[in-house]
Design a protein around this motif. Structure first.
Motif, PDB file in Angstrom:
ATOM      1  N   ILE A  64      46.160  43.053  45.266  1.00  0.00           N
ATOM      2  CA  ILE A  64      46.779  41.797  45.251  1.00  0.00           C
ATOM      3  C   ILE A  64      46.367  41.105  44.180  1.00  0.00           C
ATOM      4  N   PRO A  65      47.039  39.988  43.693  1.00  0.00           N
ATOM      5  CA  PRO A  65      46.511  39.027  42.531  1.00  0.00           C
ATOM      6  C   PRO A  65      45.333  38.222  42.687  1.00  0.00           C
ATOM      7  N   ALA A  66      44.287  38.754  41.565  1.00  0.00           N
ATOM      8  CA  ALA A  66      43.056  38.258  41.829  1.00  0.00           C
ATOM      9  C   ALA A  66      42.862  37.055  40.817  1.00  0.00           C
ATOM     10  N   ARG A  96      35.550  36.369  43.202  1.00  0.00           N
ATOM     11  CA  ARG A  96      34.464  36.110  42.168  1.00  0.00           C
ATOM     12  C   ARG A  96      33.421  36.892  42.311  1.00  0.00           C
ATOM     13  N   GLY A  97      32.568  37.229  41.190  1.00  0.00           N
ATOM     14  CA  GLY A  97      31.528  38.228  41.647  1.00  0.00           C
ATOM     15  C   GLY A  97      31.727  39.797  41.498  1.00  0.00           C
ATOM     16  N   ARG A  98      32.792  40.078  41.283  1.00  0.00           N
ATOM     17  CA  ARG A  98      33.165  41.485  41.452  1.00  0.00           C
ATOM     18  C   ARG A  98      33.622  42.117  39.924  1.00  0.00           C
ATOM     19  N   GLY A  99      33.376  41.169  38.812  1.00  0.00           N
ATOM     20  CA  GLY A  99      33.482  41.892  37.490  1.00  0.00           C
ATOM     21  C   GLY A  99      34.888  41.410  36.885  1.00  0.00           C
ATOM     22  N   THR A 130      27.636  27.377  35.806  1.00  0.00           N
ATOM     23  CA  THR A 130      27.942  28.879  36.198  1.00  0.00           C
ATOM     24  C   THR A 130      28.839  29.655  35.142  1.00  0.00           C
ATOM     25  N   SER A 131      29.762  28.996  34.683  1.00  0.00           N
ATOM     26  CA  SER A 131      30.708  29.708  33.720  1.00  0.00           C
ATOM     27  C   SER A 131      30.181  29.572  32.360  1.00  0.00           C
ATOM     28  N   ARG A 132      29.344  28.819  32.092  1.00  0.00           N
ATOM     29  CA  ARG A 132      28.772  28.618  30.654  1.00  0.00           C
ATOM     30  C   ARG A 132      27.687  29.653  30.750  1.00  0.00           C
TER      31      ARG A 132
END
Length: 162
Positions: A64-66, A96-99, A130-132
């Motif tokens: 499914i779209p992720a 998130r957290g799955r690469g 977190t993103s940075r």
């Protein structure tokens, strides 16, 4: 992962709205399906989108779209070559957290290399630690010496009318 098609416009808009909600900017979204259809797939496309798919869980084979990455080309006069600019990277919270974000960035870096781009860049909100940290772990360097300037809305109207 795959390039988006015109049939994906509703999905893309949905991801844009989710990203805006995450960034606390929902009121800024004025894009519509018609606007995106013309801007991304019209006679003169201004940007491209890659969609990422994943299984909901490890026992599910249905993808499914992720997430998505929306990008376009800019140009470096100093390098004399195009660059690739990532406008938006979004991965649905449940994935998130799955690469997936890393895979999207790797795909964009590959596209940049294939298209002989001199660089690949994007901006990140200063509060999004977190993103940075994620970007820096992948080798991205923050450019604190550059300040983004923007002219939009009435300011753009004013400048264009000068």
């Amino acid at each position: 992962m795959r390039p988006a098609t015109v049939a994906d416009v509703p999905l893309i808009l949905g991801f844009i709205k989710k990203l805006a909600e995450y960034e606390k900017l929902s009121d800024d979204v004025v894009a519509t399906e018609d606007i995106l259809r013309e801007s991304l797939f019209g006679s003169k496309p201004y940007a491209e989108v890659i969609l990422a798919y994943a299984a909901k869980n490890s026992t599910d084979n249905e993808k499914i779209p992720a997430g998505m990455a929306l990008y376009f080309h800019n140009f470096s006069t100093f390098m004399g070559r195009p660059g690739l600019y990532l406008e938006d990277l979004f991965v649905d919270p449940e994935f998130r957290g799955r690469g997936i974000g890393k895979k999207l960035l790797i795909q964009l870096a590959t596209i940049a290399k294939e298209r002989q781009c001199a660089r690949f860049e994007w901006v990140c909100l200063d509060w999004n630690k977190t993103s940075r940290e994620f970007y820096e772990a992948l080798g991205a360097k923050p450019l604190s010496e550059w300040i983004i300037h923007r002219v939009d809305g009435k300011s753009l109207d004013y400048l264009a009318a000068m």
